[in-house]
Motif scaffolding. Structure first.
Motif, PDB file in Angstrom:
ATOM      1  N   ALA A 130      82.929 -29.930  -6.993  1.00 52.25           N
ATOM      2  CA  ALA A 130      81.701 -30.603  -7.677  1.00 52.25           C
ATOM      3  C   ALA A 130      81.505 -29.887  -8.917  1.00 52.25           C
ATOM      4  CB  ALA A 130      80.726 -30.719  -6.616  1.00 52.25           C
ATOM      5  N   LEU A 131      81.252 -28.627  -9.202  1.00 46.26           N
ATOM      6  CA  LEU A 131      80.725 -27.930 -10.345  1.00 46.26           C
ATOM      7  C   LEU A 131      82.175 -28.151 -11.458  1.00 46.26           C
ATOM      8  CD1 LEU A 131      79.103 -26.083 -11.948  1.00 46.26           C
ATOM      9  CD2 LEU A 131      80.430 -24.158 -10.774  1.00 46.26           C
ATOM     10  N   LYS A 132      83.290 -27.965 -10.838  1.00 45.94           N
ATOM     11  CA  LYS A 132      84.269 -28.294 -12.001  1.00 45.94           C
ATOM     12  C   LYS A 132      84.297 -29.676 -12.301  1.00 45.94           C
ATOM     13  CE  LYS A 132      88.865 -28.508 -10.864  1.00 45.94           C
ATOM     14  NZ  LYS A 132      90.162 -28.165 -10.351  1.00 45.94           N
ATOM     15  N   ASP A 133      83.875 -30.730 -11.710  1.00 46.39           N
ATOM     16  CA  ASP A 133      83.993 -32.138 -12.027  1.00 46.39           C
ATOM     17  C   ASP A 133      82.821 -32.407 -12.874  1.00 46.39           C
ATOM     18  OD1 ASP A 133      86.094 -32.904 -10.452  1.00 46.39           O
ATOM     19  OD2 ASP A 133      85.209 -33.554  -8.953  1.00 46.39           O
ATOM     20  N   ASP A 134      81.722 -31.941 -12.527  1.00 47.63           N
ATOM     21  CA  ASP A 134      80.429 -31.895 -13.433  1.00 47.63           C
ATOM     22  C   ASP A 134      80.576 -31.015 -14.791  1.00 47.63           C
ATOM     23  OD1 ASP A 134      77.762 -31.746 -10.693  1.00 47.63           O
ATOM     24  OD2 ASP A 134      79.299 -33.254 -11.251  1.00 47.63           O
ATOM     25  N   LEU A 135      81.434 -30.017 -14.984  1.00 43.32           N
ATOM     26  CA  LEU A 135      81.469 -29.339 -16.183  1.00 43.32           C
ATOM     27  C   LEU A 135      82.455 -30.056 -16.619  1.00 43.32           C
ATOM     28  CD1 LEU A 135      81.305 -26.823 -17.688  1.00 43.32           C
ATOM     29  CD2 LEU A 135      83.434 -26.069 -16.591  1.00 43.32           C
ATOM     30  N   GLU A 136      83.598 -30.679 -16.232  1.00 43.66           N
ATOM     31  CA  GLU A 136      84.496 -31.499 -17.169  1.00 43.66           C
ATOM     32  C   GLU A 136      83.762 -32.880 -17.678  1.00 43.66           C
ATOM     33  OE1 GLU A 136      87.388 -30.828 -18.059  1.00 43.66           O
ATOM     34  OE2 GLU A 136      87.800 -32.535 -19.075  1.00 43.66           O
ATOM     35  N   LYS A 137      82.969 -33.444 -16.802  1.00 47.48           N
ATOM     36  CA  LYS A 137      82.158 -34.494 -17.334  1.00 47.48           C
ATOM     37  C   LYS A 137      81.358 -34.078 -18.731  1.00 47.48           C
ATOM     38  CE  LYS A 137      82.105 -36.974 -13.033  1.00 47.48           C
ATOM     39  NZ  LYS A 137      81.246 -37.220 -11.664  1.00 47.48           N
ATOM     40  N   LEU A 168      83.346 -33.619 -21.696  1.00 48.74           N
ATOM     41  CA  LEU A 168      83.637 -34.951 -22.414  1.00 48.74           C
ATOM     42  C   LEU A 168      82.597 -35.518 -22.982  1.00 48.74           C
ATOM     43  CD1 LEU A 168      86.003 -36.279 -19.532  1.00 48.74           C
ATOM     44  CD2 LEU A 168      86.888 -35.356 -21.764  1.00 48.74           C
ATOM     45  N   LYS A 169      81.390 -35.212 -22.918  1.00 46.71           N
ATOM     46  CA  LYS A 169      80.383 -35.736 -23.539  1.00 46.71           C
ATOM     47  C   LYS A 169      80.009 -35.017 -24.961  1.00 46.71           C
ATOM     48  CE  LYS A 169      78.164 -37.819 -19.671  1.00 46.71           C
ATOM     49  NZ  LYS A 169      76.685 -37.593 -18.749  1.00 46.71           N
ATOM     50  N   LEU A 170      80.716 -33.975 -25.170  1.00 46.38           N
ATOM     51  CA  LEU A 170      80.582 -33.276 -26.412  1.00 46.38           C
ATOM     52  C   LEU A 170      81.297 -34.101 -27.481  1.00 46.38           C
ATOM     53  CD1 LEU A 170      81.419 -29.657 -25.248  1.00 46.38           C
ATOM     54  CD2 LEU A 170      79.111 -30.422 -25.985  1.00 46.38           C
ATOM     55  N   PRO A 171      81.037 -33.991 -28.798  1.00 51.37           N
ATOM     56  CA  PRO A 171      81.908 -34.524 -30.086  1.00 51.37           C
ATOM     57  C   PRO A 171      83.190 -33.909 -29.867  1.00 51.37           C
ATOM     58  CG  PRO A 171      79.692 -33.838 -30.726  1.00 51.37           C
ATOM     59  CD  PRO A 171      79.804 -33.226 -29.439  1.00 51.37           C
ATOM     60  N   LEU A 203      76.094 -27.413 -22.170  1.00 52.85           N
ATOM     61  CA  LEU A 203      76.775 -27.543 -20.994  1.00 52.85           C
ATOM     62  C   LEU A 203      75.597 -27.064 -19.927  1.00 52.85           C
ATOM     63  CD1 LEU A 203      80.280 -26.181 -21.629  1.00 52.85           C
ATOM     64  CD2 LEU A 203      79.471 -28.563 -20.874  1.00 52.85           C
ATOM     65  N   GLN A 204      74.799 -25.824 -20.705  1.00 54.30           N
ATOM     66  CA  GLN A 204      73.599 -25.231 -19.766  1.00 54.30           C
ATOM     67  C   GLN A 204      73.007 -26.457 -19.527  1.00 54.30           C
ATOM     68  OE1 GLN A 204      71.377 -22.533 -22.032  1.00 54.30           O
ATOM     69  NE2 GLN A 204      70.513 -21.777 -20.185  1.00 54.30           N
ATOM     70  N   GLY A 205      72.511 -27.128 -20.235  1.00 56.62           N
ATOM     71  CA  GLY A 205      71.431 -28.342 -19.880  1.00 56.62           C
ATOM     72  C   GLY A 205      72.108 -29.276 -18.804  1.00 56.62           C
ATOM     73  N   ALA A 206      73.370 -29.500 -19.038  1.00 56.52           N
ATOM     74  CA  ALA A 206      73.861 -30.587 -18.142  1.00 56.52           C
ATOM     75  C   ALA A 206      74.058 -30.078 -16.745  1.00 56.52           C
ATOM     76  CB  ALA A 206      75.239 -31.167 -18.771  1.00 56.52           C
ATOM     77  N   LEU A 207      74.338 -29.071 -16.578  1.00 57.42           N
ATOM     78  CA  LEU A 207      74.492 -28.303 -15.205  1.00 57.42           C
ATOM     79  C   LEU A 207      73.434 -27.632 -14.732  1.00 57.42           C
ATOM     80  CD1 LEU A 207      78.003 -26.499 -16.112  1.00 57.42           C
ATOM     81  CD2 LEU A 207      77.597 -28.925 -15.002  1.00 57.42           C
ATOM     82  N   LYS A 208      72.124 -27.657 -15.401  1.00 61.43           N
ATOM     83  CA  LYS A 208      71.076 -27.095 -14.771  1.00 61.43           C
ATOM     84  C   LYS A 208      70.872 -27.729 -13.279  1.00 61.43           C
ATOM     85  CE  LYS A 208      67.553 -25.679 -17.384  1.00 61.43           C
ATOM     86  NZ  LYS A 208      66.552 -25.686 -18.419  1.00 61.43           N
TER      87      LYS A 208
END
Length: 186
Positions: A119-126, A129-132, A174-179
């Motif tokens: 789940a963490l790996k999937d969230d990290l990849e998502k 992918l949102k980065l420029p 990523l820090q904000g997205a995975l918080k």
């Protein structure tokens, strides 16, 4: 019926910006083999070269209304291919390292830990992918392929400060997205 073969790249690009499938097909037909050749020289695999070029054209179609070319379409698509190849190589290198680590270590994880990791790996990849696009490439070269900032700067022909800026931006995002993920599990 339009005969796209007689239309120049600039006009085809304008038509592509308006979702003209015929213009896309003509650009694809004009550059497919040339790009496959360029990718093959770097990757030394016709299957990998086709995969990278196919993904490039998928991205072009998906971003068709936002594409802005400041030189020629061929220059644009060659530059985009270069970044696709770097990303592909970085991903392949990371996958090989992961396989090597798995084969040399005996990993014992229970099902719950494994699911949390996936789940963490999937969230990290998502989140990545949102980065420029360029920020994403720099992050992947740094974190996934293990390149140093200096190596990334040399490969992409950008300054060390720009590399650092992209990595800082990526890590902040990523820090904000995975918080929320970490708050849930800890």
């Amino acid at each position: 019926m339009t005969n796209y073969q007689f239309i120049n790249d600039d006009e085809l690009l304008k038509l592509l910006n308006h979702s003209d499938k015929g213009a896309f097909t003509e650009l694809f037909n004009r550059y497919w083999e040339k790009l496959i050749t360029v990718a093959y020289i770097k990757l030394r695999s016709s299957d990998q070269a086709e995969e990278v070029v196919q993904n490039l054209f998928i991205d072009i179609w998906n971003r068709r209304s936002k594409i802005e070319v400041h030189s020629s379409f061929y220059t644009y698509v060659c530059g985009a291919l270069k970044y696709k190849i770097y990303s592909f190589i970085a991903k392949e290198k990371k996958e090989k390292e992961n396989l090597n680590q798995l084969s040399t270590k005996s990993i014992s994880r229970n099902t719950e830990e494994w699911l949390s990791y996936e789940a963490l790996k999937d969230d990290l990849e998502k989140a990545v992918l949102k980065l420029p696009e360029k920020c994403q490439l720099v992050f992947r070269l740094s974190r996934e392929a293990g390149y140093s900032n200096k190596e990334i700067a040399q490969q992409l022909n950008i300054s060390n400060k720009t590399v650092e800026s992209h990595i800082t931006k990526a890590l902040g995002h990523l820090q904000g997205a995975l918080k929320s993920f970490f708050l849930f599990f800890f």
